[in-house]
Design an enzyme around this catalytic site. Sequence first.
Site, PDB file in Angstrom:
ATOM      1  N   GLU A 240      -8.986   0.669 -33.680  1.00 39.47           N
ATOM      2  CA  GLU A 240     -10.151  -0.100 -33.233  1.00 39.47           C
ATOM      3  C   GLU A 240     -10.477   0.442 -31.845  1.00 39.47           C
ATOM      4  O   GLU A 240      -9.719   0.242 -30.903  1.00 39.47           O
ATOM      5  CB  GLU A 240      -9.830  -1.594 -33.208  1.00 39.47           C
ATOM      6  CG  GLU A 240     -11.083  -2.458 -33.112  1.00 39.47           C
ATOM      7  CD  GLU A 240     -11.463  -2.783 -31.686  1.00 39.47           C
ATOM      8  OE1 GLU A 240     -12.312  -2.050 -31.121  1.00 39.47           O
ATOM      9  OE2 GLU A 240     -10.917  -3.746 -31.126  1.00 39.47           O
ATOM     10  N   CYS A 274     -15.028  -5.106 -26.339  1.00 39.98           N
ATOM     11  CA  CYS A 274     -15.557  -3.993 -27.133  1.00 39.98           C
ATOM     12  C   CYS A 274     -16.633  -4.456 -28.093  1.00 39.98           C
ATOM     13  O   CYS A 274     -17.477  -3.659 -28.511  1.00 39.98           O
ATOM     14  CB  CYS A 274     -14.423  -3.286 -27.884  1.00 39.98           C
ATOM     15  SG  CYS A 274     -13.355  -4.392 -28.814  1.00 39.98           S
TER      16      CYS A 274
END
Length: 524
Positions: A240, A274
Amino acid sequence: MTESAEKKIPLMSPATGEITGYVQEDSEELLRKAVESARTAQKIWEKKTFGERAEAVLAIRDFVVAQADRIAEVIAKTTGKTRIDALSTEVVPVAMGIGYYAKNTLRFLGRKKLRPGNLLFTNKRSYIDRVPWGVVGIISPWNYPFAIPFHEVVMAVMAGNAVVLKVATQTQEVGDLIGEAMNAGKLPDGLFARVNLPGRTAGDAFIRSGIDKLFFTGSVAVGKELMAKAAARLLPVSLELGGNDAMIVCGDADLPRAAAGAVWAGFSNCGQSCGGVERIFVEAGVYDTFTTLLRENTAALRQGPDKNFDVDIGSLSNKAQLEKVRTHLQDALAKGAKITSTSRQSNSPEKGFFHPAVVLEEVDDSMMVLREEIFGPLLAVLRVKDVAEAVLRANDSHLGLTASVWTKNREKGRNIAAQLQAGAVTINDHLMSHGLAETPWGGFKESGIGRTHGKLGLEEMTQPRVIIDDVLPGVQKNMWWYPHGKEIYDGLKGVLNFLYAPAVNSRLRGMLVMLKLFMRTFQR
């Protein structure tokens, strides 16, 4: 803290600049020993039923709930975020996630029977078992040091794995709390271990350590390096890696709600998310109204150290991130962008890594804020002529983690969402999907590979093994086994004709030839 014979590193509060403690770095040898111990414990743990595993992790949840205040305070101290931010985006989602995985892992990972795919093979009964990898390595970041690793740890354990975890050096005190919580589950000794390795060498060390799968959350550049190195031993990875996430504001949006949502999703955790909003594309007809509301909401934000729940935004988490945000801002201003609103400072924040929340307008594609992940409190707002242009611009990125669509028309929102190249798209909300345990988390393009959370996340913690069992009594051999001859070929052609010939009489002739061959299966 973990044991080590190596150097001590000071830990500092990003909001106050104060040294809060020291931590020792671990050696790669300690990591290898942790993996060996974890492998031994995992052999015991995988024999536990899903119910027994659930009992253990629910005890872990009880610890998290009982220690919520202490956990939120430590998270805030080590990251610079506020305690409300820590509680709402880390502690509460972890508690809910543990309950979800304890309740649903059996349903997702339990044995699944397969329906026969063809009439010819109805005697073959198949099922899939999900098999734990063994020892899972997790390298987690500093921006959400409790929530990001904890979800993955619980999923791994519920799936029957052992875990070796590395949290960021600056958040080792949060790692200690994760360790305390795992101990509350009374797991087999060694099933969960934590190591403190330098970030620059941790990935290589984990790859060499003998783990069976690696989960990494961090930058695109480091993720690519790890994937390339893991390929040498075909070590599976789940990555990720980040986002430059877009928000589309349609002409029919609830503008006060959209502006408030942009401020929260863009500036929560001082923008260090993020999956947070970074680029906002607004239809021209509502641009002025929306940006007025956005400026007002941003100007009302209070920023500073969290002394008495009297600020909305804390600090950035480290000096390097502060410098990165400044670079993005300077680049935008040098190329013609305008600052139209900023947050206000409170509580004398001069000692910490503080940067005000900033709204940038008159931005264009030459600027870093539209081309790269910001990971800080900057919102770039752009006027577009229509939704089609907004979608085109939103997708014009090498990243694709999250996005959002803001409209009062749900069908329209779903249609726009279906056009966006992102792993998670929310309608009339943003960022919060990471807190929904049932929704998978991960991105398109260079935002990563693989998924965590939900059913897909649990499946990532296992390998599928299919078992095929022949239940027809008296079978001696299959129709196509040796010895071969013309009758075998004709019989197999009969199978094709019986199943697929367009004419009924061809199917009947095929059936007769097939049955003749089928009787061979009962002969020695």
